[in-house]
Write a protein that holds these residues in place. Structure first.
Motif, mmCIF file in Angstrom:
data_model
loop_
_atom_site.group_PDB
_atom_site.id
_atom_site.type_symbol
_atom_site.label_atom_id
_atom_site.label_comp_id
_atom_site.label_asym_id
_atom_site.label_seq_id
_atom_site.Cartn_x
_atom_site.Cartn_y
_atom_site.Cartn_z
ATOM 1 N N ALA A 60 0.832 -1.205 0.000
ATOM 2 C CA ALA A 60 0.000 0.000 0.000
ATOM 3 C C ALA A 60 0.866 1.255 0.000
ATOM 4 C CB ALA A 60 -0.935 0.004 1.209
ATOM 5 N N LEU A 61 1.906 1.272 0.813
ATOM 6 C CA LEU A 61 2.807 2.432 0.863
ATOM 7 C C LEU A 61 3.539 2.603 -0.471
ATOM 8 C CD1 LEU A 61 4.144 1.873 4.475
ATOM 9 C CD2 LEU A 61 2.742 3.801 3.700
ATOM 10 N N ALA A 62 3.935 1.492 -1.079
ATOM 11 C CA ALA A 62 4.593 1.554 -2.387
ATOM 12 C C ALA A 62 3.643 2.121 -3.431
ATOM 13 C CB ALA A 62 5.060 0.158 -2.793
ATOM 14 N N ASN A 63 2.420 1.625 -3.418
ATOM 15 C CA ASN A 63 1.428 2.066 -4.400
ATOM 16 C C ASN A 63 1.082 3.549 -4.221
ATOM 17 O OD1 ASN A 63 -0.122 1.188 -6.648
ATOM 18 N ND2 ASN A 63 -1.954 1.313 -5.393
ATOM 19 N N MET A 64 0.969 3.993 -2.975
ATOM 20 C CA MET A 64 0.687 5.412 -2.715
ATOM 21 C C MET A 64 1.806 6.293 -3.259
ATOM 22 S SD MET A 64 -0.703 5.352 1.154
ATOM 23 C CE MET A 64 -2.452 5.328 1.489
ATOM 24 N N ALA A 65 3.046 5.890 -3.016
ATOM 25 C CA ALA A 65 4.188 6.663 -3.521
ATOM 26 C C ALA A 65 4.218 6.616 -5.045
ATOM 27 C CB ALA A 65 5.488 6.111 -2.939
ATOM 28 N N GLU A 67 1.804 6.366 -7.164
ATOM 29 C CA GLU A 67 0.792 7.236 -7.750
ATOM 30 C C GLU A 67 1.236 8.699 -7.758
ATOM 31 O OE1 GLU A 67 -3.031 6.506 -6.017
ATOM 32 O OE2 GLU A 67 -3.058 4.437 -6.725
ATOM 33 N N LEU A 68 2.117 9.078 -6.857
ATOM 34 C CA LEU A 68 2.613 10.453 -6.809
ATOM 35 C C LEU A 68 3.707 10.717 -7.837
ATOM 36 C CD1 LEU A 68 2.842 11.000 -2.945
ATOM 37 C CD2 LEU A 68 1.027 11.761 -4.503
ATOM 38 N N THR A 69 4.309 9.659 -8.385
ATOM 39 C CA THR A 69 5.413 9.845 -9.330
ATOM 40 C C THR A 69 4.967 10.512 -10.620
ATOM 41 O OG1 THR A 69 5.186 7.657 -10.379
ATOM 42 C CG2 THR A 69 6.635 7.819 -8.450
ATOM 43 N N ASP A 70 3.689 10.433 -10.927
ATOM 44 C CA ASP A 70 3.175 11.000 -12.177
ATOM 45 C C ASP A 70 2.122 12.083 -11.914
ATOM 46 O OD1 ASP A 70 3.201 11.104 -14.959
ATOM 47 O OD2 ASP A 70 1.508 9.737 -15.140
ATOM 48 N N ASP A 71 2.078 12.592 -10.695
ATOM 49 C CA ASP A 71 1.090 13.592 -10.313
ATOM 50 C C ASP A 71 1.512 14.961 -10.833
ATOM 51 O OD1 ASP A 71 -0.524 15.482 -8.984
ATOM 52 O OD2 ASP A 71 -0.668 14.249 -7.183
ATOM 53 N N SER A 75 5.889 18.854 -7.573
ATOM 54 C CA SER A 75 7.126 19.406 -8.128
ATOM 55 C C SER A 75 8.049 18.261 -8.544
ATOM 56 C CB SER A 75 7.831 20.260 -7.075
ATOM 57 O OG SER A 75 8.331 19.436 -6.032
ATOM 58 N N ALA A 76 9.079 18.595 -9.298
ATOM 59 C CA ALA A 76 10.055 17.588 -9.730
ATOM 60 C C ALA A 76 10.713 16.932 -8.518
ATOM 61 C CB ALA A 76 11.102 18.223 -10.632
ATOM 62 N N GLU A 77 10.987 17.716 -7.488
ATOM 63 C CA GLU A 77 11.618 17.181 -6.281
ATOM 64 C C GLU A 77 10.672 16.226 -5.547
ATOM 65 O OE1 GLU A 77 14.836 16.361 -4.310
ATOM 66 O OE2 GLU A 77 14.849 17.804 -5.940
ATOM 67 N N GLU A 78 9.397 16.576 -5.470
ATOM 68 C CA GLU A 78 8.408 15.698 -4.827
ATOM 69 C C GLU A 78 8.255 14.391 -5.610
ATOM 70 O OE1 GLU A 78 5.188 18.647 -2.704
ATOM 71 O OE2 GLU A 78 5.328 18.723 -4.902
ATOM 72 N N LYS A 79 8.276 14.492 -6.930
ATOM 73 C CA LYS A 79 8.178 13.287 -7.762
ATOM 74 C C LYS A 79 9.412 12.405 -7.592
ATOM 75 C CE LYS A 79 5.233 15.235 -11.366
ATOM 76 N NZ LYS A 79 5.125 15.513 -12.808
ATOM 77 N N ALA A 84 11.667 7.392 -5.320
ATOM 78 C CA ALA A 84 12.573 6.689 -4.405
ATOM 79 C C ALA A 84 11.785 5.898 -3.358
ATOM 80 C CB ALA A 84 13.515 7.681 -3.728
ATOM 81 N N ASP A 85 10.719 6.496 -2.823
ATOM 82 C CA ASP A 85 9.888 5.792 -1.837
ATOM 83 C C ASP A 85 9.192 4.585 -2.458
ATOM 84 O OD1 ASP A 85 10.590 7.595 0.126
ATOM 85 O OD2 ASP A 85 8.709 8.718 0.044
ATOM 86 N N ALA A 86 8.660 4.758 -3.658
ATOM 87 C CA ALA A 86 7.986 3.647 -4.334
ATOM 88 C C ALA A 86 8.964 2.500 -4.548
ATOM 89 C CB ALA A 86 7.395 4.107 -5.664
ATOM 90 N N GLU A 87 10.149 2.815 -5.038
ATOM 91 C CA GLU A 87 11.147 1.764 -5.276
ATOM 92 C C GLU A 87 11.515 1.063 -3.969
ATOM 93 O OE1 GLU A 87 15.339 1.010 -7.635
ATOM 94 O OE2 GLU A 87 14.764 3.068 -7.168
ATOM 95 N N LYS A 88 11.717 1.850 -2.915
ATOM 96 C CA LYS A 88 12.089 1.275 -1.616
ATOM 97 C C LYS A 88 11.020 0.298 -1.119
ATOM 98 C CE LYS A 88 11.318 3.529 2.231
ATOM 99 N NZ LYS A 88 11.319 4.505 3.306
ATOM 100 N N TYR A 89 9.764 0.720 -1.134
ATOM 101 C CA TYR A 89 8.699 -0.141 -0.620
ATOM 102 C C TYR A 89 8.425 -1.338 -1.543
ATOM 103 C CZ TYR A 89 7.604 3.080 3.183
ATOM 104 O OH TYR A 89 7.673 3.844 4.323
ATOM 105 N N PHE A 90 8.496 -1.149 -2.862
ATOM 106 C CA PHE A 90 8.305 -2.294 -3.759
ATOM 107 C C PHE A 90 9.425 -3.318 -3.563
ATOM 108 C CE2 PHE A 90 5.574 0.444 -6.668
ATOM 109 C CZ PHE A 90 4.408 -0.263 -6.391
#
Length: 179
Positions: A60-65, A67-71, A75-79, A84-90
């Motif tokens: 769930a945490l990976a999926n939440m992160a 979804e933000l990668t393409d929001d 900002s570019a920094e937030e993406k 990085a968070d998505a990769e870590k949790y996946f």
């Protein structure tokens, strides 16, 4: 989220995250959970003794992160942080919870496409190497165009929709040429 809803989520993360029975809630909401559930998933991942609850929380945490990668509102920094968070949790899901079942699959099978995407297909990543043969027989590699804008036009004569798009290629090139 209503004030009552916020209280419920606070109670869940503070008082029930370690309860093995929370796995039912986590499992039912791990794919499209609202962002407000993030503290609950973080608490379950940190405190719960059950592998199933932890695995679904990590996904769930990976999926939440992810979804933000393409929001577009980020900002570019937030993406970049979200990627990085998505990769870590996946990675955590694939490594530590690979054997947790979900229907006919396992959690270990589920992050593969996501990991490929965040490692290779996100904005700012180098393009994968692709080579093609022109109608004249000449072979080119995408890397030969490094630093330039390239619009791949991939089609096959046996593909009806591809053939239908052929007349639109020159029009698109002309429209995008100034960019």
């Amino acid at each position: 989220l209503t004030p009552e809803g916020k209280k419920v989520l606070k109670v869940l993360s503070d008082a029930h995250a370690a309860n093995p029975k929370i796995a039912t809630l986590v499992k039912s909401s791990f794919q499209r959970a609202p962002a407000e559930m993030k503290p609950v998933f973080e608490a379950v991942l940190a405190k719960n003794p059950e592998k199933e609850a932890k695995g679904f929380s990590a996904f769930a945490l990976a999926n939440m992160a992810y979804e933000l990668t393409d929001d577009e509102g980020k900002s570019a920094e937030e993406k970049k942080k979200a990627t990085a968070d998505a990769e870590k949790y996946f990675e955590i899901v694939a490594k530590d919870y690979a054997d947790v079942t979900h229907g006919k699959r396992t959690l270990g099978q589920m992050p593969k496409a996501y990991l490929f995407d965040v490692r290779n297909l996100q904005v700012g990543k180098s393009a994968l190497e692709v080579s093609c043969e022109h109608l004249e027989g000449k072979t080119e590699k995408l890397s030969e165009y490094a630093g330039k804008v390239v619009v791949p036009d991939i089609w096959a004569t046996w593909c009806g929709p591809c053939r239908a798009m052929l007349p639109h290629g020159p029009e698109m090139n002309k429209r995008l040429e100034p960019k």
